[in-house]
Design a protein around this motif. Structure first.
Motif, PDB file in Angstrom:
ATOM      1  N   ASP A   1      49.988  13.918  15.046  1.00  0.00           N
ATOM      2  CA  ASP A   1      51.544  13.810  15.361  1.00  0.00           C
ATOM      3  C   ASP A   1      52.730  14.495  15.468  1.00  0.00           C
ATOM      4  N   GLU A   2      52.552  14.649  14.115  1.00  0.00           N
ATOM      5  CA  GLU A   2      53.716  15.403  13.167  1.00  0.00           C
ATOM      6  C   GLU A   2      53.608  17.111  13.418  1.00  0.00           C
ATOM      7  N   VAL A   3      52.396  17.700  13.550  1.00  0.00           N
ATOM      8  CA  VAL A   3      52.450  19.294  13.781  1.00  0.00           C
ATOM      9  C   VAL A   3      52.056  19.464  15.057  1.00  0.00           C
ATOM     10  N   ASN A   4      52.294  18.453  16.424  1.00  0.00           N
ATOM     11  CA  ASN A   4      53.028  18.670  17.949  1.00  0.00           C
ATOM     12  C   ASN A   4      54.414  18.327  18.051  1.00  0.00           C
ATOM     13  N   ALA A   5      55.085  17.457  16.816  1.00  0.00           N
ATOM     14  CA  ALA A   5      56.337  17.632  17.150  1.00  0.00           C
ATOM     15  C   ALA A   5      56.791  18.774  16.404  1.00  0.00           C
ATOM     16  N   ARG A   6      56.438  18.954  15.552  1.00  0.00           N
ATOM     17  CA  ARG A   6      57.408  21.037  14.828  1.00  0.00           C
ATOM     18  C   ARG A   6      56.723  21.490  15.622  1.00  0.00           C
ATOM     19  N   ILE A   7      55.697  21.685  16.200  1.00  0.00           N
ATOM     20  CA  ILE A   7      55.299  23.360  16.647  1.00  0.00           C
ATOM     21  C   ILE A   7      56.205  22.410  18.236  1.00  0.00           C
ATOM     22  N   ALA A   8      56.132  21.670  19.136  1.00  0.00           N
ATOM     23  CA  ALA A   8      57.116  21.582  19.686  1.00  0.00           C
ATOM     24  C   ALA A   8      58.283  21.930  20.269  1.00  0.00           C
ATOM     25  N   ALA A   9      59.185  22.094  18.886  1.00  0.00           N
ATOM     26  CA  ALA A   9      60.729  21.901  18.695  1.00  0.00           C
ATOM     27  C   ALA A   9      60.205  24.377  18.285  1.00  0.00           C
ATOM     28  N   LYS A  10      59.593  24.714  17.918  1.00  0.00           N
ATOM     29  CA  LYS A  10      59.395  26.312  17.933  1.00  0.00           C
ATOM     30  C   LYS A  10      58.838  26.379  19.787  1.00  0.00           C
ATOM     31  N   VAL A  11      58.266  25.784  20.709  1.00  0.00           N
ATOM     32  CA  VAL A  11      58.059  26.809  21.646  1.00  0.00           C
ATOM     33  C   VAL A  11      58.978  26.327  22.326  1.00  0.00           C
TER      34      VAL A  11
END
Length: 649
Positions: free
Chosen positions: A492-502
Motif C-alpha cells: 500500500d505504502e510503496v504503491n502510493a509513493r511510486i505512483a506519485a513519482k511516476v
C-alpha cells in the motif's frame, strides 16, 4: 441469534488483535460454552476452548491440522490427558481410518488415529481429497501392452522431436505418464518447459482422439489467461489440424466448477465435469478445500494434469496440496520399464536419474498414537504419477538468477548471498536498504525502473502513440514485489509513493479524486463473473475520446477491453504487488522489497517465488541479514494428506 450467542465463555479471552484473531476467539468461546452446556467438567471445557482456539489460529496460518501432542506439551500435559479431556467435552470426536461417515455426523473438532487435531470441515476435505486421489492414481499402475507403448513412443517422437542431448528428457517422461494414466502431477520451476510439455501431451491425445474435450484452468483469472496465451504461442509448432483443436478459452477453477450464488458448485461427484482432459496450471495455489471439490468433480474416465512449482508459495488458504502431492516422485518396476522402452533408454539409468524424494517431517511425533507407529518409508500413493522437470530453458542454472534460485530452493543462505551482487554489475543484486521505511534514494531507484512505462504513457497521452496495447508490454518490463501489504515497506505504502513519482515523470495530474490518474495500473482482487474480470487481471486507466478515464484490460487474443472505474470489482494500484499476487506472472526485471525487520510471512518459498518472477534481472531491496533469515525459514504446514493416502493404498 443462536442460543450459543448468549452464553458466556468459561473464562475471559483476550481482546482480538485483528479479524482472524477475533474469529478464532469467538469460535473458542462458542466451543467452551457448548461443552459447558453439554455437562463437561471444568478440565474438558478448558480443553475445548484451547483446542478450538489453537485450530482456528492454525488454519488461518495455512495449516490443515495440528498435532495434539504438541498442543499438550505447550500446556505441560500428557497427550493422553489432553485427548481424553477433549473427547469428554462433547465437542470433539475420534475417527479411525477411512470412515465414510457423513460430514454432518462429525463433531466440530476431530482427532484422527495419528493424533492430529482438525476442524471438522478440514478433516472432511482432507479425507475426501485423499480418497479421490488414490482412486484416480490406481489407473497409473495398470499394465500397458507393447502395442500401446509403441504407439505412445511414436507420438512422443512426432510431437516432441528428437532428444536434445543424452540426458533423461523429463518432459517426455511427463508426457508418457500423462498418456498412460488418469492423474499426472508435473512440478518444475519457471523456464523448465511445463507449457511445452502440456502442448505436446495434448497433441498426442488429440492425435489419438480428435474429438477430445479439453479444459484449461488455473486458480486465478490471470494465471488462466497466461496459460491460454502460452498455449496459443506454441500452437504454431503443431500441424494446423491439431493446433485448431487446442482450447481457445480458459477458466478459473471456481468458474470451471460452476460456483453458484450459495457458494456451492454445480459440478461434483454426481454431476461431473463434461471434459476428457483437464489441465490445471499454477496448482501450488490450490488449497485443500478447492482441491477436494476439483478432484471429486472430474469423471473417473477423465485425465487430470496438474502443473506447478513445489518450491513456490502455497495457497493463501489452508493446505499445501501441490507440494505434498509432488514431494515423492517414484516409479514402479512396470512404470520404469514402460518409460525405458518408449524412450529407448536404459532402465537402470532412468532409475538412477530419479530425483531424491522429500521425506515426511515427523518432528511433531506423528504416528499411530492409538496403535502401531506408521512405517518410516511406505510406498507412495502416487507412484507413476509425479514428475519433476529439472532442466531450465529460460536461464541456465549457472546464470546469476539460476544460481540464486537454486541456492534459495536448497536453503543455502551462504550460496544465496554469494549469488547477490551488491555492486549492481550482475543480474542478481542486493541493494542495502534495511531501514524501517524506504529511503528517497531507493524510491528513486524503483521509480527509474518504470521510466520506460512513463515514456510510453506520455507518448499515448500526447497522441504520438495510438497503440494502447504496447503500454502493457512497457509495464511488464518491471515490477516491484513486496513481502507484506501493510507497513512502511508494504504494498500500500510503496504503491502510493511510486505512483506519485511516476505521475511526476509523465507529467500527469490526479483525476476522479485522490486515487485515479491516467496511467494508473490496477490489479483486480476479486472475481467478477458478470464483467468477465478475475482476481489477478491487470488494467491501465486511460482517457477516452470524451476525456473520461476508462480502464483498459488486455484479453488473451491481444484485444483491449475498456471498463469504467466505477464498475470495477475490488482492485488495488499495481506498480507494486504482494509476492502472493505475483504468482503466475513474469517480468523482465523485478525488485523484491523486504521488510525492515523479520516478520512471520517471510519464508524461503516467498523469496524463491519473488526471485523466479524475474526473467533477466532481480534486485533485492533490504538487509542481507533479513534475506538470509528468510532463506533459512521454510514454510511448514501441518497436514495428514500424505499419510491418509498411504493408508488407502
Amino acid at each position: 441469534m443462536s442460543t450459543l450467542d448468549t452464553i458466556q465463555p468459561a473464562r475471559p479471552v483476550p481482546a482480538p488483535a485483528d479479524e482472524s484473531a477475533a474469529l478464532a476467539e469467538g469460535f473458542a468461546r462458542r466451543m467452551s460454552a457448548l461443552a459447558a452446556r453439554l455437562g463437561a467438567d471444568e478440565t474438558s471445557v478448558l480443553w475445548a476452548e484451547r483446542a478450538a482456539l489453537a485450530m482456528s489460529r492454525a488454519t488461518a496460518q495455512g495449516h490443515v491440522c495440528l498435532p495434539l501432542a504438541a498442543l499438550a506439551r505447550r500446556h505441560d500435559v500428557r497427550f493422553g490427558e489432553a485427548r481424553d479431556a477433549l473427547l469428554a467435552s462433547g465437542v470433539a470426536c475420534f475417527v479411525r481410518g477411512d470412515v465414510r461417515a457423513d460430514a454432518a455426523d462429525l463433531l466440530p473438532l476431530v482427532i484422527d488415529e495419528d493424533g492430529r487435531l482438525y476442524l471438522a470441515r478440514y478433516f472432511d476435505y482432507e479425507r475426501r481429497l485423499a480418497r479421490a486421489l488414490v482412486e484416480r492414481s490406481r489407473d497409473a499402475r495398470m499394465p500397458v501392452s507393447r502395442e500401446d507403448i509403441a504407439r505412445q513412443a511414436e507420438r512422443i517422437a512426432r510431437y516432441f522431436g528428437p532428444p536434445a542431448d543424452a540426458d533423461i528428457d523429463w518432459q517426455r517422461v511427463a508426457a508418457l505418464v500423462a498418456l498412460a494414466g488418469r492423474l499426472t502431477i508435473v512440478s518444475g520451476g519457471p523456464g523448465t518447459g511445463k507449457t511445452t510439455t502440456v502442448v505436446g501431451v495434448l497433441a498426442c491425445l488429440l492425435d489419438a482422439d480428435p474429438e477430445l474435450r479439453i479444459a484449461l484452468a488455473a486458480p486465478t483469472g490471470k494465471a488462466a489467461q497466461r496459460m491460454q496465451e502460452a498455449l496459443i504461442e506454441r500452437a504454431d509448432k503443431l500441424p494446423p489440424e491439431l493446433a485448431e483443436r487446442l482450447p481457445r478459452t480458459s477458466f478459473t477453477l471456481q468458474r470451471l466448477l460452476g460456483v453458484q450464488s450459495d457458494g456451492r458448485f454445480r459440478h461434483h461427484r454426481d454431476n461431473p465435469l463434461p471434459y476428457d482432459v483437464i489441465v490445471v496450471d499454477e496448482a501450488s495455489m490450490i488449497d485443500v478445500a478447492l482441491a477436494a471439490h476439483l478432484l471429486e468433480a472430474i469423471a473417473p474416465s477423465s485425465r487430470l494434469v496438474m502443473l506447478g512449482d513445489k518450491d513456490q508459495l502455497s495457497a493463501v488458504e489452508a493446505g499445501a496440496v501441490f507440494a505434498e502431492l509432488s514431494a515423492e516422485p517414484s516409479f514402479s518396476e512396470t512404470g520404469v520399464a514402460r518409460i525405458a522402452v518408449a524412450l529407448s533408454v536404459d532402465a537402470k539409468r532412468l532409475e538412477a536419474a530419479l530425483p531424491n524424494a522429500a521425506s515426511v517431517d515427523d518432528s511433531e511425533g506423528y504416528g499411530d498414537l492409538f496403535g502401531s507407529p506408521m512405517s518410516e518409508k511406505a510406498e507412495s500413493a502416487l507412484t507413476d504419477c509425479v514428475v519433476w522437470l529439472q532442466k531450465n530453458y529460460r536461464f541456465g542454472l549457472d546464470s546469476d538468477i539460476g544460481r540464486l534460485s537454486i541456492a534459495i530452493r536448497d536453503g543455502d543462505e551462504a550460496a544465496a548471498l554469494d549469488a547477490l551482487d551488491p555492486s549492481g554489475a550482475r543480474a542478481a543484486v542486493l541493494f542495502d536498504d534495511g531501514d524501517a521505511a524506504l529511503s528517497e534514494r531507493t524510491l528513486a531507484r524503483l521509480a527509474k525502473g518504470f521510466a520506460p512505462y512513463a515514456e510510453a504513457l506520455a507518448a499515448v497521452l500526447d497522441g504520438t502513440q495510438a497503440d494502447h496495447a504496447q503500454l502493457f508490454d512497457a509495464l511488464n518490463r518491471f515490477r516491484v514485489l513486496c513481502a507484506t501489504r501493510k507497513g512502511p515497506r508494504g504494498v500500500d505504502e510503496v504503491n502510493a509513493r511510486i505512483a506519485a513519482k511516476v505521475r511526476e515523470q509523465a507529467g500527469i495530474a490526479l483525476a476522479l479524486g485522490a486515487q485515479w490518474f491516467a496511467g494508473r495500473p490496477v490489479i483486480v482482487t476479486r472475481n467478477d463473473y458478470a464483467l468477465g474480470l478475475f482476481n489477478g487481471d491487470i488494467g491501465i486507466a486511460l482517457p477516452g475520446a470524451d476525456g473520461l478515464l476508462r480502464v483498459a484490460f488486455r484479453m488473451a487474443d491481444g484485444a483491449l477491453r475498456y471498463v469504467s472505474p466505477a464498475a470495477l470489482p475490488p482492485h488495488d494500484t499495481a506498480f507494486a504487488l504482494t509476492v502472493h499476487k505475483s504468482q503466475g506472472s513474469e517480468f523482465e526485471h523485478a525488485a523484491l522489497v523486504l521488510p525492515g525487520a523479520f516478520v512471520r510471512v517471510l519464508s524461503r518459498e516467498l523469496v524463491y517465488t519473488a526471485i523466479t518472477r524475474a526473467k533477466r534481472r532481480i534486485e533485492v531491496i533490504g538487509s542481507a541479514a533479513i534475506f538470509a533469515q528468510a532463506v533459512r525459514e521454510p514454510t511448514r504446514r501441518d497436514s495428514g494428506l500424505a499419510a491418509r493416502m498411504r493408508r488407502l493404498t
